[in-house]
Design a protein around this motif. Structure first.
Motif, short mmCIF file in Angstrom:
data_model
loop_
_atom_site.label_atom_id
_atom_site.label_comp_id
_atom_site.label_asym_id
_atom_site.label_seq_id
_atom_site.Cartn_x
_atom_site.Cartn_y
_atom_site.Cartn_z
N ARG A 106 0.86 -1.18 0.00
CA ARG A 106 0.00 0.00 0.00
C ARG A 106 0.89 1.23 0.00
O ARG A 106 2.01 1.21 0.53
N PRO A 107 0.41 2.33 -0.61
CA PRO A 107 1.22 3.55 -0.64
C PRO A 107 1.24 4.26 0.71
O PRO A 107 0.19 4.46 1.33
N LEU A 108 2.43 4.62 1.15
CA LEU A 108 2.62 5.41 2.37
C LEU A 108 3.15 6.78 1.97
O LEU A 108 4.13 6.89 1.24
N LEU A 109 2.48 7.83 2.44
CA LEU A 109 2.90 9.20 2.16
C LEU A 109 3.81 9.69 3.28
O LEU A 109 3.44 9.60 4.46
N VAL A 110 4.98 10.20 2.90
CA VAL A 110 5.90 10.82 3.86
C VAL A 110 6.07 12.28 3.42
O VAL A 110 6.52 12.55 2.30
N ALA A 111 5.67 13.23 4.27
CA ALA A 111 5.57 14.62 3.83
C ALA A 111 6.25 15.59 4.80
O ALA A 111 6.33 15.34 6.01
N VAL A 112 6.73 16.70 4.21
CA VAL A 112 7.31 17.80 4.98
C VAL A 112 6.33 18.97 4.93
O VAL A 112 5.93 19.41 3.84
N VAL A 113 5.93 19.47 6.08
CA VAL A 113 4.98 20.58 6.16
C VAL A 113 5.75 21.90 6.06
O VAL A 113 6.85 22.05 6.59
N ALA A 142 -7.79 7.99 -8.07
CA ALA A 142 -8.70 6.88 -7.79
C ALA A 142 -8.71 6.57 -6.29
O ALA A 142 -7.68 6.70 -5.62
N LYS A 143 -9.87 6.17 -5.78
CA LYS A 143 -10.02 5.92 -4.35
C LYS A 143 -8.97 4.94 -3.84
O LYS A 143 -8.38 5.14 -2.78
N TRP A 144 -8.74 3.88 -4.60
CA TRP A 144 -7.82 2.85 -4.12
C TRP A 144 -6.36 3.26 -4.25
O TRP A 144 -5.47 2.59 -3.75
N TRP A 145 -6.12 4.41 -4.92
CA TRP A 145 -4.76 4.96 -4.98
C TRP A 145 -4.41 5.75 -3.72
O TRP A 145 -3.22 5.94 -3.42
N ILE A 146 -5.41 6.28 -3.05
CA ILE A 146 -5.14 7.19 -1.93
C ILE A 146 -4.26 6.50 -0.89
O ILE A 146 -4.53 5.37 -0.48
N PRO A 147 -3.15 7.16 -0.46
CA PRO A 147 -2.26 6.54 0.53
C PRO A 147 -3.03 6.04 1.74
O PRO A 147 -3.97 6.69 2.22
N ALA A 148 -2.62 4.89 2.23
CA ALA A 148 -3.30 4.27 3.37
C ALA A 148 -2.93 4.94 4.69
O ALA A 148 -3.63 4.78 5.69
N ASP A 149 -1.83 5.69 4.67
CA ASP A 149 -1.41 6.37 5.89
C ASP A 149 -0.44 7.49 5.52
O ASP A 149 0.03 7.57 4.37
#
Length: 542
Positions: free
Chosen positions: A476-483, A503-510
């Protein structure tokens, strides 16, 4: 029937001689550690190049020798480029941002005879010199007043070395297929691999990259290459600028400093520039804070990694600067495609269509034969939908790696490692790297598209998406972000941002928020490091 044309070799010496004769008074401006603003002309530069060629000969360097450099973008590095290659030697630009082990490896692997180093990197070579048994000596790129104390053996001062030499030198006649330079890949997997450029490949790349639908350089331009000269010959701008009579402005160690870049753009009246997305983020952040403008700049080239739409919009809407996407790699000299968007095109398209158009990596430049193939090697149509592996071939694309029998081109085509599709207008859209694409529940997800969407959020400065093992969905895709500084955002708000955009199923799971993201030595996001850091990530739904 045979041609009646003269058989003149395509070599870098011809570019130097041309610029020296036709554009002698065009300026080269540099920032160096020992001079905040060095200024001279191409005529001055190439007189010093001849002095340097004499100095190299006096050091005992000969044709075929590999000469290393660890240096920033400045006039001394420019002199090294031409003196080394035009003397029949091989200019090896070493990336000083690599790990010590990688620098040690590539200097030994390339068999560097001498190494020319900026003052900032003396400590690196002091740590490594016991391992560099093939290096005969070192030259520090400064004058006597700024020479550092050093434990390096057989060390020379660059300016002292040149001072006593003649500015006359008889350049050798060089075979156009002889090696001119060598550059190593950044080595994200395994040891770095060497790509050896020829005089011929360099000149052909120079011509192709200067065409109107690529960099489009002319004598009316003033350019500031922010892409490092130690990274793929500075995207060839060190050759194409003199060839086109373009004034060169070189920011030296300040290439990542937004304030310095802004000041150089305004004081030197720069019209075009080139660099990776992180450089443009730094400049935009400074402009936003300071309220300053960059009125002479009309276009910037971005490459190295996908550029988010927010950078395109900020430059165009706030500063009337066009951002143009380019794509390539060390193995391609490096330019492969270029998206020279006519900004008037937005009048004929919807905003969504125009945004899609300008985010693409561009059309192949002349000299690059490109195809998209499926898993079985079957060529796919350019229909805007069929996605596959990107393969290339051409006169300035490597056939093999230095001293390696494996890798390189197979069946005449070089496997780039990128996944993309080509649309009906011959524009390429990179959808991922082969090793970065995420497979979730048997379906592919583009990490690049998710990253671009995340960075379009007004509170996000930078983002990366990686695939992490999941017991139900494989990955699953995990998003790691800098604010952005001074902003605050919740995980829920961040993930809700994707709703309706992908697409809904593309949205990162966390989502995980961090202070900064790891980058490679060339400024790209280091997905390898992120995958290592989050390999044991615990999903909230497991």
């Amino acid at each position: 029937m045979q041609s009646t044309m003269m058989n003149m070799p395509l070599n870098i010496t011809s570019v130097m001689n041309f610029a020296d004769k036709v554009y002698p008074n065009v300026e080269v401006v540099s920032i160096t550690a020992d001079n905040p603003r060095h200024r001279y002309t191409y005529k001055d530069a190439f007189a010093r190049v001849r002095k340097l060629a004499n100095a190299l000969a006096k050091l005992g360097a000969k044709q075929g020798d590999v000469i290393g450099t660890l240096a920033w973008n400045d006039y001394r590095h420019l002199e090294l480029y031409y003196a080394i290659s035009c003397s029949g030697m091989v200019c090896h630009t070493v990336n000083p941002r690599l790990f010590d082990e990688q620098i040690d490896y590539i200097i030994n692997h390339a068999e560097d005879q001498w190494v020319f180093i900026d003052v900032a990197f003396v400590g690196t070579l002091e740590r490594l010199q016991d391992k560099l048994s093939g290096v005969k000596g070192y030259v520090i790129l400064t004058d006597e007043a700024h020479m550092p104390e050093t434990s390096l053996n057989n060390v020379h001062c660059y300016e002292t070395l040149l001072a006593g030499e003649s500015d006359q030198f008889d350049w050798p006649e060089l075979d156009e297929n002889s090696a001119s330079a060598i550059c190593y890949t950044s080595g994200t997997t395994g040891n770095p691999k060497g790509v050896v450029y020829s005089h011929r490949s360099t000149i052909l790349h120079c011509y192709a990259s200067s065409l109107p639908d690529a960099f489009g350089l002319s004598r009316n331009d003033i350019t500031m290459p922010i892409v490092p000269m130690f990274h793929v010959n500075g995207w060839g701008l060190v050759y194409s600028a003199p060839m086109s009579g373009v004034k060169l402005v070189m920011p030296g160690p300040k290439m990542g400093d937004g304030e310095t870049l802004c000041e150089l753009i305004n004081s030197e009246k720069i019209t075009c520039s080139a660099g990776v997305p992180t450089v443009w983020l730094a400049l935009l952040q400074y402009l936003e804070k300071s309220g300053k403008t960059i009125d002479t700049l009309n276009r910037v080239t971005v490459g190295g990694s996908a550029c988010p739409l927010s950078i395109f919009d900020a430059f165009r809407d706030n500063y009337n600067v066009i951002v143009q996407h380019a794509w390539g790699m060390t193995e391609m000299s490096p330019l492969g495609t270029y998206n020279r968007v006519n900004d008037d095109a937005h009048e004929k398209m919807s905003k969504e269509e125009f945004d899609t158009h300008r985010l693409r990596q561009g059309r192949p430049i002349c000299g690059v034969d490109l195809r998209i193939v499926d898993a079985d090697g079957k060529e796919l149509p350019w229909d805007g939908e069929s996605s596959g592996a990107v393969q290339v071939r051409g006169p300035f694309i490597t056939e093999r790696y230095h001293k390696l029998d494996t890798g390189g081109a197979e069946d005449g085509w070089f496997e780039t490692g990128d996944v993309a599709f080509m649309d009906q207008d011959s524009l390429m859209q990179i959808t991922d790297r082969t090793k970065d694409v995420i497979k979730s529940g048997g379906e592919w997800i583009s990490s690049i598209e998710l990253e671009n969407c995340a960075v379009d959020h007004p509170k996000i400065a930078e983002a990366a998406v990686i695939g992490v093992s999941h017991p139900k969905w494989t990955e699953r895709p995990l998003l790691v972000a800098v604010v952005k500084e001074g902003e605050d955002i919740s995980k829920e708000e961040m993930l809700d941002w994707f709703d309706g955009k992908v697409a809904k199923w593309w949205i990162p799971a966390d989502c995980v928020f961090v202070d900064d993201l790891p980058h490679t030595a060339t400024g790209k996001l280091s997905k390898k490091d992120l995958r290592d850091d989050y390999q044991n990530f615990q999903w909230s739904d497991v």
